[in-house]
Design a protein around this motif. Structure first.
Motif, short mmCIF file in Angstrom:
data_model
loop_
_atom_site.label_atom_id
_atom_site.label_comp_id
_atom_site.label_asym_id
_atom_site.label_seq_id
_atom_site.Cartn_x
_atom_site.Cartn_y
_atom_site.Cartn_z
N PHE A 29 5.28 10.82 14.01
CA PHE A 29 3.90 11.21 13.74
C PHE A 29 3.76 12.73 13.69
O PHE A 29 3.16 13.29 12.78
N LEU A 30 4.36 13.39 14.67
CA LEU A 30 4.26 14.85 14.73
C LEU A 30 5.01 15.52 13.59
O LEU A 30 4.64 16.62 13.16
N ALA A 31 6.03 14.86 13.06
CA ALA A 31 6.76 15.42 11.93
C ALA A 31 5.86 15.52 10.70
O ALA A 31 6.07 16.36 9.82
N LYS A 71 0.83 -1.20 0.00
CA LYS A 71 0.00 0.00 0.00
C LYS A 71 0.87 1.25 0.00
O LYS A 71 0.58 2.21 -0.72
N ILE A 72 1.91 1.25 0.81
CA ILE A 72 2.80 2.40 0.89
C ILE A 72 3.50 2.62 -0.45
O ILE A 72 3.56 3.74 -0.95
N ALA A 73 4.02 1.55 -1.03
CA ALA A 73 4.69 1.66 -2.33
C ALA A 73 3.73 2.19 -3.39
O ALA A 73 4.11 3.05 -4.20
N ASN A 74 2.48 1.73 -3.37
CA ASN A 74 1.49 2.21 -4.34
C ASN A 74 1.21 3.70 -4.16
O ASN A 74 1.09 4.44 -5.13
N ALA A 104 1.05 8.44 2.67
CA ALA A 104 2.06 7.40 2.74
C ALA A 104 2.81 7.49 4.07
O ALA A 104 3.04 6.47 4.73
N GLY A 105 3.15 8.69 4.49
CA GLY A 105 3.84 8.87 5.76
C GLY A 105 3.01 8.41 6.94
O GLY A 105 3.50 7.71 7.84
N PHE A 106 1.73 8.79 6.95
CA PHE A 106 0.85 8.37 8.04
C PHE A 106 0.69 6.85 8.05
O PHE A 106 0.62 6.24 9.11
#
Length: 89
Positions: free
Chosen positions: A85-87, A9-12, A51-53
């Motif tokens: 997370f905060l970043a 999922k992240i890669a997509n 993607a980060g989350f």
């Protein structure tokens, strides 16, 4: 991160963001309107944030499912997860 479904999922999401970024570059080079460029750039930003989350939430899920740290958690502490997370926030 060992969860293969999450990795896929992240890669997509990142591939989608890459395609959108290519569209932004083409729009800038093609002289598109400011509105079109900003709209496309916003889509890229949103895709990268998602993607980060997903990366951070997967790490948090792994911490919850393996609180003793018996599986490899990339050595992330609760404080480090919070900082990641905060970043993104």
């Amino acid at each position: 991160m060992k969860d293969e479904v999450a990795q896929r999922k992240i890669a997509n999401r990142l591939k989608r963001a890459k395609g959108q970024l290519d569209g932004v570059i083409a729009a800038v080079e093609g002289g598109s309107s400011c509105r079109d460029v900003v709209t496309q750039l916003s889509a890229v930003t949103h895709a990268l944030n998602r993607a980060g989350f997903l990366i951070v939430s997967t790490a948090m899920e792994n911490c919850i499912s393996d609180p003793e740290g018996t599986e490899d958690r990339e050595g992330l502490t609760t404080e480090e997860l919070e900082k990641l997370f905060l970043a993104l926030a």
